[in-house]
Design a protein around this motif. Structure first.
Motif, short mmCIF file in Angstrom:
data_model
loop_
_atom_site.label_atom_id
_atom_site.label_comp_id
_atom_site.label_asym_id
_atom_site.label_seq_id
_atom_site.Cartn_x
_atom_site.Cartn_y
_atom_site.Cartn_z
N ARG A 1 58.93 46.50 21.65
CA ARG A 1 59.95 46.60 20.61
C ARG A 1 61.18 47.34 21.12
O ARG A 1 62.31 46.92 20.92
N ARG A 2 60.94 48.46 21.80
CA ARG A 2 62.06 49.25 22.30
C ARG A 2 62.87 48.48 23.34
O ARG A 2 64.10 48.54 23.35
N MET A 3 62.20 47.75 24.22
CA MET A 3 62.91 46.99 25.24
C MET A 3 63.77 45.89 24.62
O MET A 3 64.89 45.64 25.07
N LEU A 4 63.26 45.24 23.59
CA LEU A 4 64.06 44.22 22.92
C LEU A 4 65.25 44.84 22.20
O LEU A 4 66.33 44.25 22.16
N HIS A 5 65.08 46.04 21.67
CA HIS A 5 66.21 46.74 21.05
C HIS A 5 67.28 47.10 22.08
O HIS A 5 68.48 47.01 21.80
N LEU A 6 66.85 47.51 23.26
CA LEU A 6 67.80 47.83 24.32
C LEU A 6 68.63 46.60 24.69
O LEU A 6 69.83 46.70 24.95
N ALA B 1 55.67 52.50 34.26
CA ALA B 1 54.57 52.80 33.35
C ALA B 1 54.76 52.11 32.00
O ALA B 1 53.81 51.59 31.41
N CYS B 2 56.00 52.10 31.50
CA CYS B 2 56.27 51.45 30.22
C CYS B 2 56.07 49.94 30.33
O CYS B 2 55.54 49.31 29.41
N VAL B 3 56.51 49.36 31.43
CA VAL B 3 56.31 47.93 31.64
C VAL B 3 54.82 47.61 31.68
O VAL B 3 54.35 46.64 31.07
N ALA B 4 54.05 48.46 32.35
CA ALA B 4 52.62 48.23 32.49
C ALA B 4 51.88 48.38 31.17
O ALA B 4 50.83 47.76 30.96
N ARG B 5 52.43 49.19 30.26
CA ARG B 5 51.75 49.39 28.98
C ARG B 5 51.91 48.24 28.01
O ARG B 5 51.25 48.20 26.97
N ARG C 1 64.64 54.75 29.30
CA ARG C 1 65.18 54.54 27.96
C ARG C 1 64.10 54.16 26.95
O ARG C 1 64.39 54.05 25.77
N VAL C 2 62.90 53.96 27.41
CA VAL C 2 61.82 53.60 26.50
C VAL C 2 60.98 54.82 26.13
O VAL C 2 60.79 55.12 24.96
N CYS C 3 60.49 55.56 27.15
CA CYS C 3 59.59 56.69 26.89
C CYS C 3 60.25 58.05 27.08
O CYS C 3 59.69 59.07 26.66
N VAL D 1 62.81 42.73 33.46
CA VAL D 1 61.55 43.02 32.77
C VAL D 1 61.08 41.85 31.91
O VAL D 1 59.99 41.31 32.11
N LEU D 2 61.92 41.45 30.96
CA LEU D 2 61.49 40.45 29.98
C LEU D 2 61.42 39.04 30.54
O LEU D 2 60.72 38.19 29.97
#
Length: 295
Positions: free
Chosen positions: A99-104, A35-39, A18-20, A117-118
């Motif tokens: 930003r995208r993860m916080l929006h989710l 990968a998104c978490v690692a970035r 849902r991020v990338c 994750v967070l």
């Protein structure tokens, strides 16, 4: 932590991140790929450790040089108008994957993002206070106005506080953390802050919070929790009322920190010597209207 339909859907019918947008390589409890978490880099690494020692704002090269010459580590705002909180820390900048993860979490109800994750991000940010803050802390999430929390179904700050406490108890047993989710209340339904400049934010937040349980914070050190820190107006006002109620110290932990675009642009264009020092205010893309607004 309560689960939503979105969370169960992510587990039972996984598809793309849902991020990338990339295909998920394996079944996961939340649709965010590794990968998104690692970035998501830490704030200190992104800003090369040139952060205000009080609020965590990025100083920028010229401001950092000035602060070093003056023998201080605080930004101009914290020097001219010291906040009531003792220190604010964040895990990462409010951009890209973070930003995208916080929006989710906030706008799509995916509380699993906080759990899987967070939570680690919040715990890592809190660990920056080790050695400064007391081992025993009262954890207070920044409250939402009652009607807004009812409409959303949860308070994202409280969700993040819960998962942070869970992670820290395993990561560092020296912490003694007591969640006081009702100690602070929001008694004023402020307009959406993303559309306001710093002066308007401070005016809007004046009188917005009150301490509902003074005994819970009197003489204690408080760990104030929120998802994102932008101008710091919310943290300042919460800290002010907590100190007035008798809190000994107030520390602030957020998952993300919004930074001035000039500083971010400089970090991204170091090879080109690109710099517009402190010329552009911090910006956030508000997900519900899809436009850029200044703080």
């Amino acid at each position: 932590m309560k689960w939503t339909v979105a969370d169960f859907t992510n587990i039972l019918m996984p598809s793309d991140c849902r991020v990338c947008g990339a295909a998920m390589a394996a079944l996961a409890p939340v649709r965010v790929c590794e990968a998104c978490v690692a970035r998501v880099g830490t704030q200190a690494a992104t800003e090369q450790d040139v952060l205000c020692t009080r609020c965590g704002d990025a100083l920028g090269m010229e401001s950092a040089r000035f602060a070093a010459a003056m023998g201080v580590g605080e930004c101009t705002m914290c020097r001219l108008a010291p906040p009531q909180f003792d220190r604010a820390v964040a895990h990462a900048n409010y951009e890209d994957e973070m930003r995208r993860m916080l929006h989710l979490l906030k706008f799509e109800g995916m509380r699993g993002v906080a759990e899987y994750v967070l939570g680690d991000a919040m715990a890592a940010a809190a660990q920056k206070l080790r050695g400064d803050a007391a081992d025993e802390l009262v954890v207070v999430p920044v409250p939402l106005f009652a009607a807004r929390e009812k409409a959303r179904g949860f308070n994202q700050a409280k969700v993040l506080a819960e998962v942070m406490i869970k992670r820290l108890r395993k990561l560092d047993p020296r912490w003694t953390l007591s969640l006081q989710g009702q100690a602070l209340s929001r008694v004023k339904d402020t307009r959406a802050l993303y559309s306001l400049n710093p002066t308007q934010r401070r005016a809007s937040l004046k009188g917005a919070f009150r301490v509902a349980d003074a005994e819970a914070v009197r003489g204690r050190e408080v760990l104030l929790i929120d998802d994102i820190m932008t101008t710091g107006a919310t943290a300042r006002e919460c800290a002010r009322v907590l100190k007035r109620a008798g809190a000994a110290k107030v520390w602030v932990v957020t998952a993300a920190r919004a930074q001035p675009e000039s500083v971010l642009s400089t970090a991204q264009h170091d090879d080109e010597s690109f710099a517009i020092w402190d010329a552009v205010p911090a910006r956030v893309i508000e997900p519900e209207v899809g436009r850029r607004v200044s703080f």
